[in-house]
Design a protein around this motif. Structure first.
Motif, PDB file in Angstrom:
ATOM      1  N   ALA A  41      29.345  15.418 -20.276  1.00 58.30           N
ATOM      2  CA  ALA A  41      30.132  14.943 -21.171  1.00 58.30           C
ATOM      3  C   ALA A  41      29.283  14.284 -22.292  1.00 58.30           C
ATOM      4  CB  ALA A  41      31.012  14.016 -20.699  1.00 58.30           C
ATOM      5  N   ILE A  42      28.170  13.540 -21.853  1.00 56.51           N
ATOM      6  CA  ILE A  42      27.445  12.722 -22.560  1.00 56.51           C
ATOM      7  C   ILE A  42      26.005  13.290 -22.589  1.00 56.51           C
ATOM      8  CG2 ILE A  42      28.852  10.608 -22.786  1.00 56.51           C
ATOM      9  CD1 ILE A  42      26.697   9.460 -20.750  1.00 56.51           C
ATOM     10  N   ALA A  43      25.659  14.268 -22.223  1.00 55.88           N
ATOM     11  CA  ALA A  43      24.312  14.959 -22.081  1.00 55.88           C
ATOM     12  C   ALA A  43      23.252  14.002 -21.744  1.00 55.88           C
ATOM     13  CB  ALA A  43      23.997  15.522 -23.547  1.00 55.88           C
ATOM     14  N   ARG A  44      23.590  13.178 -20.696  1.00 56.70           N
ATOM     15  CA  ARG A  44      22.538  12.096 -19.939  1.00 56.70           C
ATOM     16  C   ARG A  44      22.270  12.502 -18.486  1.00 56.70           C
ATOM     17  NH1 ARG A  44      23.715   6.038 -20.380  1.00 56.70           N
ATOM     18  NH2 ARG A  44      22.713   6.540 -22.420  1.00 56.70           N
ATOM     19  N   LEU A  45      20.915  12.547 -18.582  1.00 53.70           N
ATOM     20  CA  LEU A  45      20.109  13.009 -17.215  1.00 53.70           C
ATOM     21  C   LEU A  45      19.676  11.792 -16.696  1.00 53.70           C
ATOM     22  CD1 LEU A  45      18.926  14.898 -15.207  1.00 53.70           C
ATOM     23  CD2 LEU A  45      16.891  14.970 -16.644  1.00 53.70           C
ATOM     24  N   THR A  46      19.961  11.268 -15.430  1.00 50.74           N
ATOM     25  CA  THR A  46      19.460   9.918 -14.538  1.00 50.74           C
ATOM     26  C   THR A  46      18.665  10.699 -13.706  1.00 50.74           C
ATOM     27  OG1 THR A  46      21.379   8.776 -15.607  1.00 50.74           O
ATOM     28  CG2 THR A  46      19.961   8.020 -13.769  1.00 50.74           C
ATOM     29  N   VAL A  47      17.440  10.093 -13.417  1.00 50.27           N
ATOM     30  CA  VAL A  47      16.328  10.389 -12.449  1.00 50.27           C
ATOM     31  C   VAL A  47      15.980   9.279 -11.653  1.00 50.27           C
ATOM     32  CG1 VAL A  47      14.291  11.455 -11.901  1.00 50.27           C
ATOM     33  CG2 VAL A  47      15.494  12.544 -13.887  1.00 50.27           C
ATOM     34  N   TRP A  48      16.251   9.270 -10.386  1.00 48.00           N
ATOM     35  CA  TRP A  48      15.621   8.180  -9.525  1.00 48.00           C
ATOM     36  C   TRP A  48      14.410   8.666  -8.960  1.00 48.00           C
ATOM     37  CZ3 TRP A  48      20.582   9.477  -9.969  1.00 48.00           C
ATOM     38  CH2 TRP A  48      21.487   8.299 -10.456  1.00 48.00           C
ATOM     39  N   TRP A  49      13.304   8.121  -9.102  1.00 48.82           N
ATOM     40  CA  TRP A  49      11.950   8.663  -8.623  1.00 48.82           C
ATOM     41  C   TRP A  49      11.256   7.440  -7.951  1.00 48.82           C
ATOM     42  CZ3 TRP A  49       8.065   6.281 -11.113  1.00 48.82           C
ATOM     43  CH2 TRP A  49       8.100   5.748 -12.394  1.00 48.82           C
ATOM     44  N   GLN A  50      10.076   7.822  -7.328  1.00 50.62           N
ATOM     45  CA  GLN A  50       9.386   6.901  -6.624  1.00 50.62           C
ATOM     46  C   GLN A  50       7.761   7.341  -6.603  1.00 50.62           C
ATOM     47  OE1 GLN A  50      10.275   5.865  -2.501  1.00 50.62           O
ATOM     48  NE2 GLN A  50       8.347   4.690  -2.153  1.00 50.62           N
ATOM     49  N   LEU A  51       6.902   6.058  -6.890  1.00 57.99           N
ATOM     50  CA  LEU A  51       5.340   6.678  -7.243  1.00 57.99           C
ATOM     51  C   LEU A  51       4.812   5.606  -6.551  1.00 57.99           C
ATOM     52  CD1 LEU A  51       3.257   8.389  -8.341  1.00 57.99           C
ATOM     53  CD2 LEU A  51       3.331   6.891 -10.367  1.00 57.99           C
ATOM     54  N   GLY A  52       4.184   5.741  -5.315  1.00 56.31           N
ATOM     55  CA  GLY A  52       3.611   4.614  -4.372  1.00 56.31           C
ATOM     56  C   GLY A  52       5.040   3.778  -4.213  1.00 56.31           C
ATOM     57  N   ASP A  53       4.259   2.459  -4.292  1.00 52.44           N
ATOM     58  CA  ASP A  53       5.467   1.643  -3.969  1.00 52.44           C
ATOM     59  C   ASP A  53       6.733   1.250  -4.944  1.00 52.44           C
ATOM     60  OD1 ASP A  53       4.373   1.128  -1.412  1.00 52.44           O
ATOM     61  OD2 ASP A  53       3.063  -0.573  -2.307  1.00 52.44           O
ATOM     62  N   THR A  54       6.428   1.971  -6.252  1.00 53.65           N
ATOM     63  CA  THR A  54       7.218   1.702  -7.260  1.00 53.65           C
ATOM     64  C   THR A  54       8.320   2.868  -7.268  1.00 53.65           C
ATOM     65  OG1 THR A  54       5.385   1.070  -8.903  1.00 53.65           O
ATOM     66  CG2 THR A  54       7.315   1.744 -10.110  1.00 53.65           C
ATOM     67  N   ARG A  55       9.541   2.098  -7.353  1.00 53.25           N
ATOM     68  CA  ARG A  55      10.807   2.819  -7.513  1.00 53.25           C
ATOM     69  C   ARG A  55      11.301   2.593  -8.889  1.00 53.25           C
ATOM     70  NH1 ARG A  55      14.336   4.046  -2.574  1.00 53.25           N
ATOM     71  NH2 ARG A  55      12.809   4.586  -1.054  1.00 53.25           N
ATOM     72  N   ALA A  56      11.897   3.666  -9.546  1.00 55.28           N
ATOM     73  CA  ALA A  56      12.558   3.538 -10.770  1.00 55.28           C
ATOM     74  C   ALA A  56      13.569   4.523 -11.050  1.00 55.28           C
ATOM     75  CB  ALA A  56      11.407   4.042 -11.965  1.00 55.28           C
ATOM     76  N   SER A  57      14.547   4.049 -11.930  1.00 54.91           N
ATOM     77  CA  SER A  57      15.451   5.104 -12.239  1.00 54.91           C
ATOM     78  C   SER A  57      15.061   5.293 -13.938  1.00 54.91           C
ATOM     79  CB  SER A  57      17.006   4.518 -11.990  1.00 54.91           C
ATOM     80  OG  SER A  57      17.088   3.356 -12.836  1.00 54.91           O
ATOM     81  N   GLU A  58      15.437   6.580 -14.534  1.00 56.45           N
ATOM     82  CA  GLU A  58      15.257   6.656 -15.746  1.00 56.45           C
ATOM     83  C   GLU A  58      16.289   7.480 -16.193  1.00 56.45           C
ATOM     84  OE1 GLU A  58      11.475   8.225 -18.465  1.00 56.45           O
ATOM     85  OE2 GLU A  58      11.278   7.525 -16.414  1.00 56.45           O
ATOM     86  N   PHE A  59      16.975   6.939 -17.467  1.00 62.40           N
ATOM     87  CA  PHE A  59      17.920   8.123 -17.812  1.00 62.40           C
ATOM     88  C   PHE A  59      17.123   8.610 -19.387  1.00 62.40           C
ATOM     89  CE2 PHE A  59      19.692   4.278 -20.345  1.00 62.40           C
ATOM     90  CZ  PHE A  59      19.492   4.703 -21.524  1.00 62.40           C
ATOM     91  N   MET A  60      17.724   9.864 -19.616  1.00 62.00           N
ATOM     92  CA  MET A  60      17.264  10.385 -20.824  1.00 62.00           C
ATOM     93  C   MET A  60      18.496  11.293 -21.382  1.00 62.00           C
ATOM     94  SD  MET A  60      13.965  12.280 -19.177  1.00 62.00           S
ATOM     95  CE  MET A  60      14.174  11.980 -17.384  1.00 62.00           C
ATOM     96  N   ASP A  61      18.878  10.995 -22.740  1.00 65.52           N
ATOM     97  CA  ASP A  61      19.754  11.519 -23.302  1.00 65.52           C
ATOM     98  C   ASP A  61      19.315  12.814 -24.220  1.00 65.52           C
ATOM     99  OD1 ASP A  61      21.558   9.625 -22.786  1.00 65.52           O
ATOM    100  OD2 ASP A  61      21.019   8.174 -24.399  1.00 65.52           O
ATOM    101  N   PHE A  62      20.174  13.707 -24.410  1.00 63.43           N
ATOM    102  CA  PHE A  62      19.670  15.102 -24.838  1.00 63.43           C
ATOM    103  C   PHE A  62      20.315  15.285 -26.194  1.00 63.43           C
ATOM    104  CE2 PHE A  62      18.094  15.289 -20.688  1.00 63.43           C
ATOM    105  CZ  PHE A  62      16.739  15.947 -20.667  1.00 63.43           C
ATOM    106  N   ASP A  63      19.752  15.932 -27.125  1.00 66.01           N
ATOM    107  CA  ASP A  63      20.448  16.473 -28.232  1.00 66.01           C
ATOM    108  C   ASP A  63      20.873  18.004 -27.989  1.00 66.01           C
ATOM    109  OD1 ASP A  63      17.970  18.133 -28.511  1.00 66.01           O
ATOM    110  OD2 ASP A  63      17.425  17.140 -30.366  1.00 66.01           O
ATOM    111  N   ASP A  64      21.459  18.428 -28.987  1.00 67.33           N
ATOM    112  CA  ASP A  64      22.120  19.888 -28.978  1.00 67.33           C
ATOM    113  C   ASP A  64      21.029  20.892 -28.805  1.00 67.33           C
ATOM    114  OD1 ASP A  64      24.721  18.945 -29.076  1.00 67.33           O
ATOM    115  OD2 ASP A  64      25.068  19.515 -31.032  1.00 67.33           O
TER     116      ASP A  64
END
Length: 122
Positions: A86-109
């Motif tokens: 509905a809002i063209a948003r991808l959210t990714v939860w990832w880990q690199l070593g001891d670092t955990r993150a969530s990242e969202f990305m909004d996309f155009d058409d």
């Protein structure tokens, strides 16, 4: 789908390509998915540039080269991801070593990232 090129299947392909590019630390491949006027927000950007927001694909490329260019490869793991069509948003939860993150990305058409934001924590 409102003419958008991104749907759940495209988002899944994007996640796989995005992860593979970061594992190779192929910054050019990651930035290739960004619109020219994209904005990226990250606490790491604040510590390296004095601003939490980096605007423009070329500035994002330069920032990532400074932040990660010395690394040859990374063992980035995707923990999970979610696509909100509905809002063209991808959210990714990832880990690199001891670092955990969530990242969202909004996309155009056209299926290019126009805005992303990373959140770090444990």
């Amino acid at each position: 789908m409102s003419g958008r090129t991104m749907d759940r299947a495209a988002a899944e392909r994007f996640v796989a390509a995005w992860c593979a590019s970061w594992c190779r630390v192929d910054i050019d491949a990651v930035v290739a998915h960004f619109a020219d006027d994209a904005q990226m927000r990250s606490p790491l950007a604040l510590s390296l540039t004095g601003s939490p927001v980096v605007t423009g694909a070329e500035n994002i490329r330069a920032y990532w080269r400074e932040a990660y260019g010395h690394i040859e490869s990374a063992d980035l793991k995707i923990l999970r991801w979610s696509w909100d069509e509905a809002i063209a948003r991808l959210t990714v939860w990832w880990q690199l070593g001891d670092t955990r993150a969530s990242e969202f990305m909004d996309f155009d058409d056209a299926g290019r990232v126009v805005r992303s934001e990373a959140f770090y924590g444990k």
